[in-house]
Write a protein that holds these residues in place. Structure first.
Motif, short mmCIF file in Angstrom:
data_model
loop_
_atom_site.label_atom_id
_atom_site.label_comp_id
_atom_site.label_asym_id
_atom_site.label_seq_id
_atom_site.Cartn_x
_atom_site.Cartn_y
_atom_site.Cartn_z
N SER A 1 29.95 43.99 24.79
CA SER A 1 30.56 44.75 26.06
C SER A 1 32.24 44.39 25.98
O SER A 1 32.72 43.75 26.82
N PRO A 2 32.90 44.96 24.91
CA PRO A 2 34.44 44.61 24.98
C PRO A 2 35.02 45.19 26.15
O PRO A 2 36.27 44.65 26.37
N ASN A 3 34.86 46.33 26.62
CA ASN A 3 35.21 46.64 27.93
C ASN A 3 35.02 45.97 29.09
O ASN A 3 35.48 46.53 30.29
N LEU A 4 34.26 45.06 29.22
CA LEU A 4 33.83 44.25 30.57
C LEU A 4 35.11 43.69 31.17
O LEU A 4 35.76 42.93 30.63
N LYS A 5 35.36 44.30 32.28
CA LYS A 5 36.41 43.99 33.00
C LYS A 5 35.87 43.15 34.34
O LYS A 5 36.74 42.21 34.91
N SER A 6 34.58 43.36 34.91
CA SER A 6 34.24 42.52 36.13
C SER A 6 32.90 42.22 35.90
O SER A 6 32.02 42.91 35.53
N LEU A 7 32.89 41.00 36.16
CA LEU A 7 31.48 40.30 36.08
C LEU A 7 31.29 39.29 37.16
O LEU A 7 31.99 38.39 37.35
N ARG A 8 30.27 39.52 37.92
CA ARG A 8 29.90 38.67 39.19
C ARG A 8 28.40 38.28 38.86
O ARG A 8 27.45 39.16 38.90
N LEU A 9 28.38 36.74 38.78
CA LEU A 9 27.03 36.45 38.50
C LEU A 9 26.23 35.70 39.63
O LEU A 9 27.17 35.51 40.74
N ASN A 10 24.86 35.45 39.43
CA ASN A 10 24.31 35.17 40.66
C ASN A 10 24.09 33.65 40.26
O ASN A 10 24.59 32.82 39.40
N ARG A 11 23.40 32.84 41.41
CA ARG A 11 23.52 31.47 41.55
C ARG A 11 22.55 31.01 40.53
O ARG A 11 22.87 29.61 40.17
N ALA A 12 21.70 31.69 39.56
CA ALA A 12 20.91 31.01 38.65
C ALA A 12 21.82 30.92 37.24
O ALA A 12 21.24 30.38 36.23
N VAL A 13 22.88 31.27 37.24
CA VAL A 13 23.73 31.12 36.03
C VAL A 13 24.62 29.95 36.16
O VAL A 13 25.64 29.57 37.00
N PRO A 14 24.27 28.93 35.21
CA PRO A 14 24.91 27.52 35.39
C PRO A 14 26.40 27.36 34.80
O PRO A 14 26.61 28.46 34.05
N LEU A 15 26.70 26.49 34.92
CA LEU A 15 28.19 26.40 34.44
C LEU A 15 28.40 26.34 32.82
O LEU A 15 29.06 27.05 32.41
N ASP A 16 27.41 25.79 31.89
CA ASP A 16 27.49 25.96 30.72
C ASP A 16 27.60 27.49 30.28
O ASP A 16 28.15 27.71 29.38
N THR A 17 26.71 28.01 31.04
CA THR A 17 26.48 29.54 30.50
C THR A 17 27.81 30.25 31.02
O THR A 17 28.47 30.99 30.05
#
Lengths: 208, 572
Positions: free
Chosen positions: B205-221
């Motif tokens: 997704s080269p046009n991705l400008k906004s990404l908000r992750l949930n709690r299950a996404v750890p630091l290394d990801t």
């Protein structure tokens, strides 16, 4: 109108509230307020529960707020004083570190205990508290790298189960990280741990 | 009368984008109405029960973007039963049957079923954007349908929804061919996500400008994602817990430094405070910082972070920042326009950490402040008067004193004068929420001075009907009025029923209005739906006019009584 109950509103179960305790009265502006200690308490920070102590001149308000608080008494959510107040959406998710109770098992003890990890700020505090709780045992004070007087000849190693289900030695990771990942505690008999060959102490000292 | 051909007018209307202006344009004459309605692409419906989908479709054949709002605002605070209404399905069903080429759907406080989402995903070939705010009723299965079927999806934005998380692999349902994502926000989901699928999705997704992750996404990801998407403008971090001495953390520092475009930062749903230094390099560019979900971040660590944020325009924070912390904000964030301070411990007895002092400091240090939401332990008239002087530009002023009837602790007076100063000074005030001990006097001031006021929220205030009357008579632009636990009765309610037709809605709960009073409004104003919400079903046994009504919600409508109300809602 009983005022002693007012302060305990937060702690008691909703079922334990009687109507008198939830009746609210307010004074008109300028009228002296009578608080539970008999004197006007100006400038003190008060929770909503303490407003039950205020006296109202206007009857209408008494009915109104009494109604809302009466409803609160019926509500299963014991800690909420009044439904929908404060008006915060999703407060349960934002909320201050919701207490983190974990089970504590001690090898040889007939029953388990529970502690709230959130009330401690360091490993030292936690271990001291555990020692008090299980006062007949001695927890090996691994963190200070010195042996504690063995009271009854049995030493215990503090271990915990983390989110991945692995059993870890308490003290290796920063305190906050430990609190986040700890699911339960086990005070393991040192004799069982002999074979593990643990020669170095944990990274995080009790001063952390 | 047209001096120009229709196409020219249409081209001119293209430049008119605000809903209000386009509505005005449509009122000029028949010809303008026709040109406007055929060229309109974006429609906003503030109350989904004010109009029907059929009439929407008939009037705006060129509709591309629809915004719908369902439940009344107080539903956010559990004052409205879950199944009260606000179902989106009938809208999607009607639009799907029509020839409308829907591309964007924005919903707030609506009930959205998986069935609706699936129908949505299959019915509109060019569907691009789904924004759900404070909605409920769907699961990750519904999201899977959207991911799988919307081939040109650009935006999937989930804000504060109640989602039943089936831990399914909805993220894996985005096909390999989907490369159009610009915005992805799933911070409110509670379950695990397929991290591999997430990484691959972000990579393509080269046009991705906004990404908000949930709690299950750890630091290394997170680190891997940032390496793949250094062009991000808006980032919501999920879990931020790691060992500061680890390899991953070092990699993260490098990844963050590459993200020179990030202007908005939020999340930190799980946080280890000593890892915050990795964020410092991007703080200087931030215009929006939302730490209201991060109770683990406070004290010095929080201060240090804020001190790096000199360009901040919007700050959402928890009250554990304290008055002192707000002082740091006042010194650092000179561009600040919006401040929201949420309670970290709403039911704690006096443990909340901000008072009037913090607010005064911010008002003095941040002259551009125009929007406020402030949960505090106490407030004084003097402080409010000072704030009013320092910041005359408030558009939104929402104050919530945790003890709702607390007077000024210094003078023991009600807060009438303080709020009076606010409305008098802030001539552009559009939204106001009151709290603290308040008499009829404050409403006199509001009626007199708050000429631009559109939305007013009142709780546990006033002494008599006069309070409500001052507001209804004075605030000419009032659109939404919501009242709880005030001594307003039938006399106030019935004084000017015609006024309610000029407003979107009126909510009154735990007041003094009776069934008879509400019936009277309904009789006199057929263009209003007057709903009595009676969960305890007391009314069933006691349909007496004198009976006080627990919850009343009335709103103007062009389509009469709704057919989907549950049993305990009586529409008069």
């Amino acid at each position: 109108m009983s005022s002693e109950n007012g302060k305990r509103l937060l702690e008691t179960d909703a079922g334990g509230l009687n109507f008198e305790a939830t009746e609210l009265t307010l004074g008109l502006p300028g009228e002296p307020r009578v608080t539970s200690d008999g004197g006007a308490k100006l400038g003190s920070k008060r929770g909503f529960s303490e407003t039950v102590d205020l006296k109202l001149g206007d009857n209408n308000r008494e009915v109104k707020l009494g109604h809302s608080l009466q409803e609160a008494a019926k509500s299963p959510v014991s800690k909420t004083q009044v439904v929908g107040w404060p008006p915060v959406r999703g407060f349960a998710k934002r909320g201050k570190k919701s207490c983190k109770y974990v089970k504590v098992a001690v090898d040889g003890a007939p029953y388990l205990r529970k502690v709230d990890l959130e009330i401690y700020n360091s490993y030292q505090q936690l271990l001291t508290s555990l020692e008090d709780m299980f006062s007949c045992f001695t927890i090996r004070n691994y963190l200070n790298e010195k042996k504690i007087e063995q009271v009854n000849g049995i030493e215990y190693m503090p271990t915990y189960e983390d989110k991945d289900g692995d059993w870890m030695l308490v003290g290796d990771v920063p305190w906050q990280m430990f609190v986040e990942s700890c699911k339960r505690l086990r005070l393991m008999k040192s004799s069982e741990a002999v074979g593990l060959g643990l020669t170095t102490g944990p990274k995080y000292s009790s001063t952390n | 009368m047209n001096y120009f051909p229709d196409e020219v007018l249409e081209h001119v209307f293209d430049f008119i984008t605000s809903h209000k202006d386009r509505n005005s344009v449509s009122l000029v004459c028949k010809s303008w109405y026709k040109i406007e309605r055929c060229s309109r692409q974006r429609v906003f419906i503030g109350n989904c029960y004010s109009i029907s989908p059929e009439r929407l479709i008939a009037r705006f054949p060129g509709l591309k973007s629809l915004t719908l709002k369902g439940k009344p605002h107080f539903a956010d605070f559990n004052l409205v039963p879950h199944d009260w209404g606000g179902f989106v399905y009938p809208w999607i069903k009607a639009l799907a049957k029509s020839r409308i080429g829907l591309e964007e759907l924005r919903l707030k406080r609506m009930v959205v079923s998986d069935e609706s989402l699936e129908l949505l995903s299959k019915s509109f070939v060019n569907f691009k954007s789904l924004v759900l705010v404070s909605c409920e009723g769907f699961t990750t299965d519904g999201l899977a349908a959207i991911a799988a079927n919307c081939r040109f999806l650009r935006e999937l934005d989930l804000q504060e929804n109640e989602v039943d998380d089936h831990r399914g692999h909805w993220l894996s349902c985005f096909p390999e061919s989907c490369t159009s994502l610009i915005s992805l926000n799933f911070a409110c989901l509670r379950g695990e996500v397929n991290l591999g699928a997430l990484e691959r999705l972000v990579s393509r997704s080269p046009n991705l400008k906004s990404l908000r992750l949930n709690r299950a996404v750890p630091l290394d990801t997170l680190q891997k994602l940032l390496m793949r998407a250094p062009q991000l403008v808006d980032l919501g971090i999920g879990s931020y817990v790691h060992d500061p001495f680890s390899e991953v953390y070092n990699k993260l520092k490098i990844a963050i430094q590459r993200c020179k475009s990030i202007r908005s930062l939020s999340g930190f749903l799980e946080v280890a405070p000593h890892c915050m230094s990795a964020i410092y390099p991007i703080c200087g560019n931030l215009t929006f910082l939302n730490l209201s979900y991060a109770p683990g971040l406070h004290g010095n660590k929080l201060m240090k972070l804020i001190q790096h944020c000199r360009k901040l325009q919007r700050l959402w924070i928890l009250d554990c920042i304290g008055d002192k912390g707000l002082g740091v904000v006042a010194l650092t964030c000179k561009e600040l326009q919006e401040l929201r301070v949420f309670p970290s411990d709403p039911f704690g007895a006096g443990n909340a950490a901000v008072t009037e002092e913090g607010l005064v400091l911010v008002s003095a240090g941040c002259p551009k402040l125009n929007s406020l939401l402030y949960f505090c332990q106490q407030m004084t008239n003097a402080a409010l008067i000072t704030v009013a002087k320092n910041c005359p530009n408030f558009i939104r002023f929402r104050l919530c004193i945790l003890d709702p009837i607390k007077p000024d602790p210094v003078t023991n007076q009600p807060l009438d004068e303080g709020f009076g100063a606010i409305v008098q000074s802030c001539k552009g005030l559009k939204r106001l929420s009151l709290s603290g001990l308040l008499t009829d006097q404050v409403f006199l001031y509001i009626g007199m001075y708050a000429e631009q006021l559109e939305m007013l929220s009142i709780a546990f205030a006033a002494d008599s009907d006069k309070g409500m009357l001052y507001v209804l008579n004075g605030c000419k632009k009032l659109r939404k009025l919501e009242i709880r636990d005030c001594p307003f009765g039938d006399a106030a309610l019935l004084e000017d029923v015609g006024k309610y037709e000029t407003m979107r809605s009126l909510w009154m709960s735990s007041c003094e209005v009776t069934l008879g009073g509400c019936k009277s409004v309904a009789e006199k104003m057929p263009s209003l739906n007057v709903e009595i919400i009676d969960e305890c079903e007391q009314m069933e046994f006691n349909l007496v006019d004198k009976q006080k009504v627990d919850k009343m919600y009335l709103y103007r409508t062009l389509v009469g009584h709704r057919k989907d109300a549950p049993e305990y809602v009586l529409i008069l």
